[in-house]
Enzyme design. Sequence first.
Site, mmCIF file in Angstrom:
data_model
loop_
_atom_site.group_PDB
_atom_site.id
_atom_site.type_symbol
_atom_site.label_atom_id
_atom_site.label_comp_id
_atom_site.label_asym_id
_atom_site.label_seq_id
_atom_site.Cartn_x
_atom_site.Cartn_y
_atom_site.Cartn_z
ATOM 1 N N GLY A 69 1.641 47.757 5.552
ATOM 2 C CA GLY A 69 2.312 46.650 6.216
ATOM 3 C C GLY A 69 2.763 45.549 5.277
ATOM 4 O O GLY A 69 3.826 44.948 5.486
ATOM 5 N N HIS A 199 -3.467 52.129 8.997
ATOM 6 C CA HIS A 199 -4.930 52.011 9.057
ATOM 7 C C HIS A 199 -5.434 51.133 10.190
ATOM 8 O O HIS A 199 -6.640 51.020 10.399
ATOM 9 C CB HIS A 199 -5.484 51.524 7.709
ATOM 10 N N CYS A 324 -7.311 39.867 4.572
ATOM 11 C CA CYS A 324 -6.399 39.594 3.451
ATOM 12 C C CYS A 324 -6.535 38.175 2.938
ATOM 13 O O CYS A 324 -5.943 37.815 1.929
ATOM 14 C CB CYS A 324 -4.951 39.862 3.868
#
Length: 376
Positions: A69, A199, A324
Amino acid sequence: MIYCDFAATTPMDPEVAQVYTKVATEYYGNSSSLHDIGGLSHSLLENCREELANLIGIDKSGLYFTSGGSEANFLAIEALLSSPKKEGKHIIAGIAEHSSVHGTLNRLNKSGYDITLVPFNSVGLIDQEQLLHAIKSDTILMILQHVNSEIGTIQPIEEIAKVCNVNHIHLHSDIVQSFGKIDVTPIAPYVSSLSFSGHKIYGPKGIGGAYVDPRIKWEPFFPGASHEKGFRPGTLNIPAIAAMTVAAQKIHARLSEDTIHFQSLRSHFIETLGPIKDRIKLYQAGGESQLPSIIGLGISGIQGQWLMLECNRLGFAISTGSACQIGMQHQAKVTQALGLNREEAKEFIRISFGQSTSLEDVVRLGKTIVTIVKTF
């Protein structure tokens, strides 16, 4: 350990893992090679492209496979900027976008682009009044995540896309958290580009995709790239693409079942927190504007990181926001978008459910959090 961090990543489905292994050993040819072995890989690749395009509701000729992504966000944004609908260097984005988007915006800002970031309203939806006010004559791109990864609010992409169209503005939407969780086909015809990942849907890591409307004549960001019509360099990961496709087929087949399951888990979890409800702030939109599997909340007086570590010690995996951003020395973007102060931001935690999460799991987690808070 009871895993309640499915918004960060999911375990690979065993059947999907078998597909990955089979393709890796039997379809090992480079899909760009002209011999028969390469041709088998190419045929499988294009079958996967068509199937995923159908699930998303897009033209397969605009679908490009990426390493995930984050890369899809970057490349899609660059593709749109290479072919704007009008002259200008102004970009609008939500404050709570994924870190890969903010990283790209920071670089673009240094290159001369003017960036405007728009906050959420009190229930976690983009502030449409401020969004409309932010549009300028030279606005060429708007970036808005479909589902926020930290509180699960669903943004009105279709409605905002119509505004973009009237003002000749490209719209990019990150659908990493919505793909496989809700039907994304209604928004697909209205956007200039999309990004998704494998994922988050029980597929492998390191694979995803970007869609760019085929009518847009974009320029390659990487010069001389020969794969995916020049969209990106590098040999395609056919085993991961095949595995992601099967994962997408499986999760879409049980979309309604999962939604009912997650709605039940959410209501029971919140009910279990009843004894400490006066100290809890839920960040949610409710109704059809809320993904039920993601719960963002804060408990007054309890730092989220400490609570996360206590839950981990007692056998529960939760998080304090997007994986992230973990380890960075600043508050999660969603807390900035919601206008939380520093102390409120520190109290934020995220709990996210998956297909294997049971009612017993969420009740135990809720009771554990209540005990931790009362003990503290």
